[in-house]
Scaffold this motif. Structure first.
Motif, PDB file in Angstrom:
ATOM      1  N   UNK A  66      28.806  39.431  40.322  1.00  0.00           N
ATOM      2  CA  UNK A  66      28.985  40.531  39.382  1.00  0.00           C
ATOM      3  C   UNK A  66      30.399  40.526  38.802  1.00  0.00           C
ATOM      4  N   UNK A  67      31.387  40.248  39.647  1.00  0.00           N
ATOM      5  CA  UNK A  67      32.767  40.188  39.173  1.00  0.00           C
ATOM      6  C   UNK A  67      32.933  39.105  38.120  1.00  0.00           C
ATOM      7  N   UNK A  68      32.322  37.953  38.362  1.00  0.00           N
ATOM      8  CA  UNK A  68      32.426  36.860  37.394  1.00  0.00           C
ATOM      9  C   UNK A  68      31.718  37.208  36.093  1.00  0.00           C
ATOM     10  N   UNK A  69      30.515  37.797  36.194  1.00  0.00           N
ATOM     11  CA  UNK A  69      29.781  38.146  34.976  1.00  0.00           C
ATOM     12  C   UNK A  69      30.558  39.185  34.166  1.00  0.00           C
ATOM     13  N   UNK A  70      31.202  40.116  34.847  1.00  0.00           N
ATOM     14  CA  UNK A  70      31.996  41.130  34.147  1.00  0.00           C
ATOM     15  C   UNK A  70      33.190  40.500  33.445  1.00  0.00           C
ATOM     16  N   UNK A  71      33.712  39.430  34.017  1.00  0.00           N
ATOM     17  CA  UNK A  71      34.881  38.784  33.448  1.00  0.00           C
ATOM     18  C   UNK A  71      34.569  37.781  32.355  1.00  0.00           C
ATOM     19  N   UNK A  72      33.291  37.441  32.181  1.00  0.00           N
ATOM     20  CA  UNK A  72      32.898  36.478  31.156  1.00  0.00           C
ATOM     21  C   UNK A  72      32.533  37.242  29.889  1.00  0.00           C
ATOM     22  N   UNK A  73      33.227  36.973  28.821  1.00  0.00           N
ATOM     23  CA  UNK A  73      33.021  37.773  27.610  1.00  0.00           C
ATOM     24  C   UNK A  73      32.758  36.910  26.381  1.00  0.00           C
ATOM     25  N   UNK A  74      32.225  35.715  26.592  1.00  0.00           N
ATOM     26  CA  UNK A  74      31.929  34.881  25.436  1.00  0.00           C
ATOM     27  C   UNK A  74      30.823  35.512  24.598  1.00  0.00           C
ATOM     28  N   UNK A  75      30.803  35.243  23.332  1.00  0.00           N
ATOM     29  CA  UNK A  75      29.880  35.895  22.403  1.00  0.00           C
ATOM     30  C   UNK A  75      28.428  35.731  22.812  1.00  0.00           C
ATOM     31  N   UNK A  76      28.110  34.606  23.462  1.00  0.00           N
ATOM     32  CA  UNK A  76      26.701  34.369  23.785  1.00  0.00           C
ATOM     33  C   UNK A  76      26.162  35.395  24.785  1.00  0.00           C
ATOM     34  N   UNK A  77      27.039  36.113  25.479  1.00  0.00           N
ATOM     35  CA  UNK A  77      26.573  37.126  26.427  1.00  0.00           C
ATOM     36  C   UNK A  77      26.101  38.395  25.718  1.00  0.00           C
ATOM     37  N   UNK A  78      26.446  38.536  24.436  1.00  0.00           N
ATOM     38  CA  UNK A  78      26.127  39.759  23.737  1.00  0.00           C
ATOM     39  C   UNK A  78      24.863  39.614  22.895  1.00  0.00           C
ATOM     40  N   UNK A  79      24.092  38.574  23.150  1.00  0.00           N
ATOM     41  CA  UNK A  79      22.824  38.396  22.441  1.00  0.00           C
ATOM     42  C   UNK A  79      21.850  39.494  22.846  1.00  0.00           C
ATOM     43  N   UNK A  80      20.879  39.825  21.980  1.00  0.00           N
ATOM     44  CA  UNK A  80      19.906  40.869  22.325  1.00  0.00           C
ATOM     45  C   UNK A  80      19.119  40.484  23.575  1.00  0.00           C
ATOM     46  N   UNK A  81      18.728  41.478  24.325  1.00  0.00           N
ATOM     47  CA  UNK A  81      17.943  41.242  25.522  1.00  0.00           C
ATOM     48  C   UNK A  81      16.573  40.674  25.154  1.00  0.00           C
ATOM     49  N   UNK A  82      16.128  39.686  25.946  1.00  0.00           N
ATOM     50  CA  UNK A  82      14.811  39.080  25.744  1.00  0.00           C
ATOM     51  C   UNK A  82      14.004  39.223  27.028  1.00  0.00           C
ATOM     52  N   UNK A  83      12.688  39.031  26.954  1.00  0.00           N
ATOM     53  CA  UNK A  83      11.892  39.107  28.189  1.00  0.00           C
ATOM     54  C   UNK A  83      12.346  38.041  29.188  1.00  0.00           C
ATOM     55  N   UNK A  84      12.558  38.450  30.445  1.00  0.00           N
ATOM     56  CA  UNK A  84      12.907  37.515  31.497  1.00  0.00           C
ATOM     57  C   UNK A  84      11.661  37.015  32.200  1.00  0.00           C
ATOM     58  N   UNK A  85      11.850  36.155  33.194  1.00  0.00           N
ATOM     59  CA  UNK A  85      10.711  35.551  33.878  1.00  0.00           C
ATOM     60  C   UNK A  85       9.829  36.607  34.553  1.00  0.00           C
ATOM     61  N   UNK A  86      10.444  37.641  35.130  1.00  0.00           N
ATOM     62  CA  UNK A  86       9.651  38.679  35.774  1.00  0.00           C
ATOM     63  C   UNK A  86       8.734  39.390  34.802  1.00  0.00           C
ATOM     64  N   UNK A  87       9.272  39.754  33.655  1.00  0.00           N
ATOM     65  CA  UNK A  87       8.465  40.432  32.633  1.00  0.00           C
ATOM     66  C   UNK A  87       7.374  39.519  32.096  1.00  0.00           C
ATOM     67  N   UNK A  88       7.717  38.250  31.910  1.00  0.00           N
ATOM     68  CA  UNK A  88       6.715  37.271  31.449  1.00  0.00           C
ATOM     69  C   UNK A  88       5.575  37.167  32.461  1.00  0.00           C
TER      70      UNK A  88
END
Length: 518
Positions: free
Chosen positions: A5-27
């Motif tokens: 979680x700490x690493x994900x919070x610290x990663x701020x590249x533009x690709x992280x701000x893409x719209x949410x898509x269905x994940x494997x669980x939802x599929x």
């Protein structure tokens, strides 16, 4: 907050701000509602439908909650290619836990680093066998995970997988598709293993982009002997059958003759594997008198792949597209092979077609695309890994052919510097692999006070291949004399990891010791 979680919070590249898509669980929830009886996985005689897998995954998620696992907790498994791992993966996708796949070859030294680094709270293990006692190894760690679960057996103090999936199910707690799904460690074949973080979205992009390239869909059957502790095997076993609708056939041990029989019996249409897999399958199919009529694609990568081996396979399996492929744990299947047989035959010496944005920066291959990882678990490993405009530096040197194909010419950090001249080990390896008596070869450098580095060849070869034969062969191939190895060492087998990559650090150490002793 966990390390992930700490690493994900610290990663701020533009690709992280893409719209949410269905994940494997939802599929999985949607597809199971549509057709619960559709088969997903076969493991020996065990056949699992969507309904089977979803039911067990929901029950396993309920067990995780009753065990008190933290939301988003990392859950590891060190299992062979067993169907239970696919259920664990699905449960984690439904409830927002992160998976940490581990190769069965790992022992205390690797686990002592990986498990604490990820903050693993639960681990799934096979029971003790004649060869190794995984539960005992984990129990002896300085800080073992709080929960140990055995699969297909028992261990003192451990819970049982069968008991966990016998309990009541829970309601799914679907994660954001931009969140971390998997932390998987590089093989370490070129240095210290690194924890690679992929999101639900990046793995989804791997599958969708590659399936489109391969024209792979619901009628296909994937034969998967590649270990699920590796990025390739995990994607083929866990992601492809849900996202594409294909069926996966798991294999927990590699036996070429068994593989031929299984491919023919199951009507398998696709297989991927490193060079030893292709070599073994080709020989076993010939001995069995089978041209593997159902197999329409074999993708070979992860190690040096002799062009002649590709051509032999194309000739032996006239209905199949056989080609090299190129990628890494950080960017899986960056070049997923070659689309058609005609191109595969004409471009057998290349490493596949470019399927992502790919550039060369001083001959180093750099790629960018939606299937790229988001960063390393250790932020220090990110340093120098990306260009200013977000391309990942693959660490390989290459050239582009016909604006479409990539050829790997060497490893950036694998260059041997002899008397001030840069020498590519891969170039020498490919040349020696063309010798009829050579089965395997690895070229490394060893420290030498006179030359800077000495070129050492390790070979697996048949009788008659000696230093003179090697020198004559390279001379006939037109190589400059400074590229000739100064030392030849014969081995029964090259040291390899579980996915067929030669462990060059081991060979460099061996070469250095031999040269120092001499």
């Amino acid at each position: 907050m966990s390390r992930i979680d700490e690493r994900m919070a610290g990663l701020s590249r533009d690709r992280h701000r893409a719209p949410r898509r269905p994940g494997l669980g939802e599929i999985a929830l949607d597809l199971t509602a549509q057709d619960p009886d559709r088969e997903v996985i076969r493991d020996g005689e065990r056949r699992l439908t969507r309904g089977d897998m979803l039911d067990m995954a929901l029950r396993l998620g309920g067990a995780f909650e009753r065990m008190g696992l933290s939301p988003g907790a990392p859950i590891a498994f060190q299992l062979p290619n067993w169907w239970e791992a696919a259920v664990i993966n699905l449960a984690c996708a439904l409830f927002g836990y992160r998976i940490v796949p581990l190769l069965p070859i790992y022992r205390k030294a690797e686990l002592q680093v990986i498990l604490p680094a990820c903050g693993v709270e639960a681990i799934f293990l096979p029971p003790a066998s004649d060869k190794v006692d995984h539960p005992a190894i984990v129990a002896a760690l300085d800080a073992p995970p709080s929960h140990v679960v055995t699969v297909r057996g028992d261990a003192p103090g451990a819970a049982r997988f069968d008991d966990l999936i016998a309990g009541p199910p829970a309601e799914p707690r679907l994660p954001d598709s931009r969140d971390a799904k998997i932390v998987i460690f590089t093989s370490g074949s070129t240095g210290r293993p690194k924890g690679v973080i992929h999101t639900h979205d990046s793995l989804d992009a791997v599958v969708r982009n590659t399936a489109g390239f391969w024209s792979l869909g619901a009628e296909d059957v994937m034969y998967v002997p590649s270990p699920i502790g590796h990025i390739g095997g995990s994607i083929y076993a866990f992601e492809f059958p849900w996202i594409t609708g294909c069926r996966t056939v798991l294999e927990d041990r590699w036996e070429p003759a068994r593989a031929v029989a299984r491919i023919d019996a199951e009507g398998a249409t696709f297989m991927a594997g490193a060079t030893p897999f292709l070599t073994g399958l080709l020989e076993a199919a010939g001995q069995a008198g089978s041209d593997l009529p159902s197999l329409r694609r074999f993708v070979c990568g992860g190690a040096s792949v002799p062009p002649e081996l590709v051509r032999r396979a194309l000739a032996a399996w006239p209905q199949s597209v056989v080609s090299r492929a190129y990628g890494s744990t950080e960017v899986p299947l960056a070049c997923p092979g070659i689309r058609d047989r005609a191109s595969a035959e004409a471009q057998a010496e290349t490493d596949g077609e470019m399927a992502l944005d790919l550039i060369l920066d001083e001959c180093e291959i750099c790629v960018r695309g939606p299937q790229m990882f988001v960063g390393y678990l250790d932020p220090e490993d990110d340093a120098g890994a990306f260009t200013q405009d977000g391309f990942f530096r693959m660490g390989d040197l290459g050239r582009i052919v016909d604006d479409r194909f990539i050829v790997i010419t060497g490893r950036k950090k694998d260059i041997i510097i002899r008397k001030g001249e840069n020498i590519s080990p891969l170039e020498i390896e490919n040349a020696l692999l063309a010798h009829p008596l050579v089965d395997q070869v690895a070229i490394v450098g060893a420290p030498d006070p006179e030359r800077g580095e000495m070129v050492v060849a390790f070979v697996v070869a048949r009788d008659g291949f000696d230093f003179a034969a090697m020198t004559d062969h390279l001379m006939a191939a037109g190589f400059a004399r400074q590229k000739f190895p100064e030392r030849l060492e014969r081995l029964e087998a090259l040291p390899m990891n579980a996915v067929g990559k030669v462990q060059k650090p081991d060979l460099r150490a061996k070469a250095a010791a031999l040269v120092a002793k001499a």
